[in-house]
Motif scaffolding. Structure first.
Motif, PDB file in Angstrom:
ATOM      1  N   VAL A 146       2.626   7.226  19.053  1.00 22.19           N
ATOM      2  CA  VAL A 146       2.696   7.439  20.502  1.00 22.19           C
ATOM      3  C   VAL A 146       4.079   7.941  20.890  1.00 22.19           C
ATOM      4  O   VAL A 146       4.230   8.903  21.653  1.00 22.19           O
ATOM      5  CB  VAL A 146       2.368   6.132  21.260  1.00 22.19           C
ATOM      6  N   ASP A 147       5.118   7.295  20.355  1.00 19.25           N
ATOM      7  CA  ASP A 147       6.496   7.673  20.678  1.00 19.25           C
ATOM      8  C   ASP A 147       6.848   9.047  20.098  1.00 19.25           C
ATOM      9  O   ASP A 147       7.473   9.873  20.767  1.00 19.25           O
ATOM     10  CB  ASP A 147       7.469   6.622  20.137  1.00 19.25           C
ATOM     11  N   LYS A 148       6.435   9.284  18.859  1.00 19.54           N
ATOM     12  CA  LYS A 148       6.790  10.530  18.184  1.00 19.54           C
ATOM     13  C   LYS A 148       6.194  11.749  18.880  1.00 19.54           C
ATOM     14  O   LYS A 148       6.868  12.773  19.062  1.00 19.54           O
ATOM     15  CB  LYS A 148       6.312  10.487  16.729  1.00 19.54           C
ATOM     16  N   TYR A 149       4.921  11.644  19.295  1.00 21.41           N
ATOM     17  CA  TYR A 149       4.234  12.795  19.882  1.00 21.41           C
ATOM     18  C   TYR A 149       4.137  12.733  21.404  1.00 21.41           C
ATOM     19  O   TYR A 149       3.485  13.573  22.021  1.00 21.41           O
ATOM     20  CB  TYR A 149       2.824  12.922  19.270  1.00 21.41           C
ATOM     21  N   LYS A 150       4.815  11.729  22.005  1.00 17.56           N
ATOM     22  CA  LYS A 150       4.872  11.602  23.462  1.00 17.56           C
ATOM     23  C   LYS A 150       3.462  11.599  24.076  1.00 17.56           C
ATOM     24  O   LYS A 150       3.172  12.315  25.030  1.00 17.56           O
ATOM     25  CB  LYS A 150       5.711  12.730  24.070  1.00 17.56           C
ATOM     26  N   LEU A 151       2.593  10.755  23.525  1.00 19.36           N
ATOM     27  CA  LEU A 151       1.191  10.741  23.953  1.00 19.36           C
ATOM     28  C   LEU A 151       0.922   9.792  25.124  1.00 19.36           C
ATOM     29  O   LEU A 151      -0.144   9.824  25.718  1.00 19.36           O
ATOM     30  CB  LEU A 151       0.289  10.369  22.764  1.00 19.36           C
ATOM     31  N   ARG A 152       1.856   8.921  25.432  1.00 15.74           N
ATOM     32  CA  ARG A 152       1.741   8.030  26.601  1.00 15.74           C
ATOM     33  C   ARG A 152       0.399   7.280  26.631  1.00 15.74           C
ATOM     34  O   ARG A 152      -0.410   7.420  27.546  1.00 15.74           O
ATOM     35  CB  ARG A 152       1.927   8.821  27.902  1.00 15.74           C
ATOM     36  N   VAL A 153       0.163   6.491  25.601  1.00 16.08           N
ATOM     37  CA  VAL A 153      -1.011   5.635  25.527  1.00 16.08           C
ATOM     38  C   VAL A 153      -0.553   4.212  25.250  1.00 16.08           C
ATOM     39  O   VAL A 153       0.300   3.993  24.393  1.00 16.08           O
ATOM     40  CB  VAL A 153      -1.982   6.093  24.411  1.00 16.08           C
ATOM     41  N   ASN A 154      -1.109   3.253  25.973  1.00 14.20           N
ATOM     42  CA  ASN A 154      -0.809   1.847  25.740  1.00 14.20           C
ATOM     43  C   ASN A 154      -1.751   1.314  24.652  1.00 14.20           C
ATOM     44  O   ASN A 154      -2.963   1.234  24.878  1.00 14.20           O
ATOM     45  CB  ASN A 154      -0.983   1.055  27.031  1.00 14.20           C
ATOM     46  N   PRO A 155      -1.236   0.940  23.483  1.00 13.67           N
ATOM     47  CA  PRO A 155      -2.106   0.469  22.393  1.00 13.67           C
ATOM     48  C   PRO A 155      -2.917  -0.783  22.744  1.00 13.67           C
ATOM     49  O   PRO A 155      -3.924  -1.069  22.108  1.00 13.67           O
ATOM     50  CB  PRO A 155      -1.116   0.163  21.258  1.00 13.67           C
TER      51      PRO A 155
END
Length: 206
Positions: free
Chosen positions: A9-18
């Motif tokens: 999520v952080d690496k690809y800036k996907l903005r998802v809450n796991p």
């Protein structure tokens, strides 16, 4: 697994809450979850088939940024779409196929939407529409302050008012799931409305 997902999520800036449940997140976020699944499984080739069909304009731009970030990390992306401007924004190269055959490959930045459209359909394409103004008559259908909820008691039509006159075509635009189905069902009597009224040719049919 959660740490690996958060790292992606952080690496690809996907903005998802796991920790979020699928039922509680938007369609755009659900799509990012699907992307996360492929990345978690270490996929190097990602195929996006009409990915923007149910996204808002803002979500479309965010998806394009995501695809570019993936490509910058060395992933190979195949984007299948008929939306010409999105192809030109997102892709490096674009191949036109028609009747199952590859016709031609272009540099996406240097090819016009008109050229792509003509290659897709096999003839000249006009991007302008000539039409006269509608000659409208009396109100045929009046929808006043209509509220419709779904089976889960979620408001799907929220105080909507609409007039449709004789002799005109009115378009209702919206991403799938934003109340169009419930509006049609309420107008045609297939579901009940919570409040408001529907007037057909002067008669209250609510």
């Amino acid at each position: 697994a959660k740490k690996e997902i958060q790292a992606l999520v952080d690496k690809y800036k996907l903005r998802v809450n796991p920790d979020a449940l699928i039922t509680d997140i938007s369609i755009g976020q659900q799509q990012r979850v699907e992307i996360l699944k492929t990345l978690y499984r270490k996929a190097d080739i990602l195929i996006f088939d009409e990915p923007t069909a149910v996204l808002t304009p803002q979500e479309i731009q965010e998806l394009i940024v995501t695809m570019k970030n993936l490509a910058a990390e060395g992933k190979a992306i195949i984007l299948i779409t008929h939306k010409l401007e999105e192809i030109r924004q997102a892709a490096d190269r674009v191949t036109v196929i028609r009747s199952g055959k590859s016709l031609e490959t272009f540099n996406a930045k240097n090819v016009s939407a008109i050229t792509l459209a003509e290659k897709m359909v096999g003839r000249k394409v006009s991007f302008t529409t000539e039409k006269k103004a509608a000659k409208t008559g009396k109100d045929i259908l009046k929808i006043n302050d209509l509220v419709v909820k779904d089976a889960e008691n979620v408001t799907k039509v929220d105080h909507l008012s609409l007039d449709i006159r004789a002799g005109e075509i009115i378009g209702i635009a919206g991403i799938d799931g934003n109340g169009q189905t419930e509006l049609v069902q309420a107008v045609t009597g297939l579901t009940h409305s919570q409040s408001g009224e529907i007037i057909l040719d002067g008669k209250n049919i609510t």
